[in-house]
Design a protein around this motif. Structure first.
Motif, PDB file in Angstrom:
ATOM      1  N   GLY A 186       0.810  -1.207   0.000  1.00  0.00           N
ATOM      2  CA  GLY A 186       0.000   0.000   0.000  1.00  0.00           C
ATOM      3  C   GLY A 186       0.839   1.251   0.000  1.00  0.00           C
ATOM      4  O   GLY A 186       2.028   1.248  -0.359  1.00  0.00           O
ATOM      5  N   ASN A 187       0.201   2.347   0.417  1.00  0.00           N
ATOM      6  CA  ASN A 187       0.860   3.654   0.425  1.00  0.00           C
ATOM      7  C   ASN A 187       1.993   3.704   1.449  1.00  0.00           C
ATOM      8  O   ASN A 187       2.020   2.930   2.408  1.00  0.00           O
ATOM      9  N   TYR A 188       2.894   4.638   1.220  1.00  0.00           N
ATOM     10  CA  TYR A 188       4.044   4.869   2.103  1.00  0.00           C
ATOM     11  C   TYR A 188       4.881   3.604   2.257  1.00  0.00           C
ATOM     12  O   TYR A 188       5.295   3.231   3.360  1.00  0.00           O
ATOM     13  N   ASN A 189       5.068   2.901   1.143  1.00  0.00           N
ATOM     14  CA  ASN A 189       5.902   1.689   1.110  1.00  0.00           C
ATOM     15  C   ASN A 189       5.424   0.625   2.098  1.00  0.00           C
ATOM     16  O   ASN A 189       6.218  -0.034   2.767  1.00  0.00           O
ATOM     17  N   GLN A 217       6.103  -0.072   7.197  1.00  0.00           N
ATOM     18  CA  GLN A 217       5.471   1.069   6.524  1.00  0.00           C
ATOM     19  C   GLN A 217       6.135   2.371   6.969  1.00  0.00           C
ATOM     20  O   GLN A 217       6.404   2.558   8.153  1.00  0.00           O
ATOM     21  N   TYR A 220       4.091   9.652   6.533  1.00  0.00           N
ATOM     22  CA  TYR A 220       4.081  10.904   5.776  1.00  0.00           C
ATOM     23  C   TYR A 220       4.911  11.987   6.462  1.00  0.00           C
ATOM     24  O   TYR A 220       5.174  13.042   5.875  1.00  0.00           O
TER      25      TYR A 220
END
Length: 223
Positions: A186-189, A217, A220
């Motif tokens: 997903g987002n942010y690795n 993870q 941000y």
């Protein structure tokens, strides 16, 4: 006499054409009335997992339908948790109304407290009080079988509770033979891998359930 002869010749020339046109129309009508049988198509699929929970877990010792309970109880199954891709309690709690997650000190503090109807909620694990009177001690989907949000005093179930309500966490236990491996990104690795291996629950003998999870993870925030 000549006119009658010409008229006879014209009739003789056009009668075969009219007869041929009539035959073609009749044939096209018969062709259109023919029925064609399509080949049979079979569609097979796996039975979808049951997302709705109708009764409480055995740890709460009240095996009656939730609709007959004199209290507002919301039970969240593991099938629903997995299909929604929830990893933490705050994501799973979106299925229940009136649930709020606060922090004991700051948003960066992992010791989050659960609030139900404006009050701090007590947490039980498999029907037993957890080490911390407030807040949840288990916060990962890999260990959770299902959640039960009991709104209002829950003394009639576990003799432990707050005015707002109680959260009961049922952990995974040997139930049926399974092998479940999941990879998530997903987002942010975000990278997450889980393994769930279990055997049938036996009355005599050895039964097991093994769960492991690894998650990484970024944030941000530039920390």
């Amino acid at each position: 006499m000549k006119k009658k002869l010409y008229l006879s010749l014209i009739i003789l020339l056009y009668i075969p054409r009219l007869f041929a046109q009539q035959q073609s129309k009749t044939k096209s009508t018969l062709d259109s009335n023919k029925t064609q049988q399509l080949r049979e198509i079979s569609i097979a699929g796996k039975k979808a997992p049951k997302l709705k929970k109708d009764t409480l877990s055995a740890a709460l010792r009240m095996q009656i339908p939730l609709l007959q309970m004199p209290q507002n109880i919301i039970s969240i199954s593991t099938a629903l948790i997995q299909q929604q891709g929830s990893f933490q309690l705050k994501d799973m709690a979106r299925n229940a109304s009136g649930i709020y997650f606060g922090y004991n000190s700051s948003p960066f503090d992992n010791s989050a407290s659960i609030k139900i109807r404006g009050f701090n909620a007590s947490t039980t694990i498999n029907g037993m009080p957890s080490r911390l009177a407030l807040g949840a001690t288990l916060d990962d989907e890999a260990l959770i079988e299902n959640l039960e949000f009991i709104k209002g005093p829950a003394g009639f179930i576990s003799a432990v509770g707050e005015p707002g309500g109680t959260l009961n966490i049922s952990t995974k236990a040997p139930k049926e033979k399974l092998l479940n491996v999941q990879l998530t990104g997903g987002n942010y690795n975000l990278f997450r891998s889980t393994v769930d291996i279990g055997s049938k629950a036996l009355n005599k003998g050895f039964s097991y359930r093994f769960n492991a999870a690894y998650q990484r993870q970024h944030s941000y925030l530039n920390l």
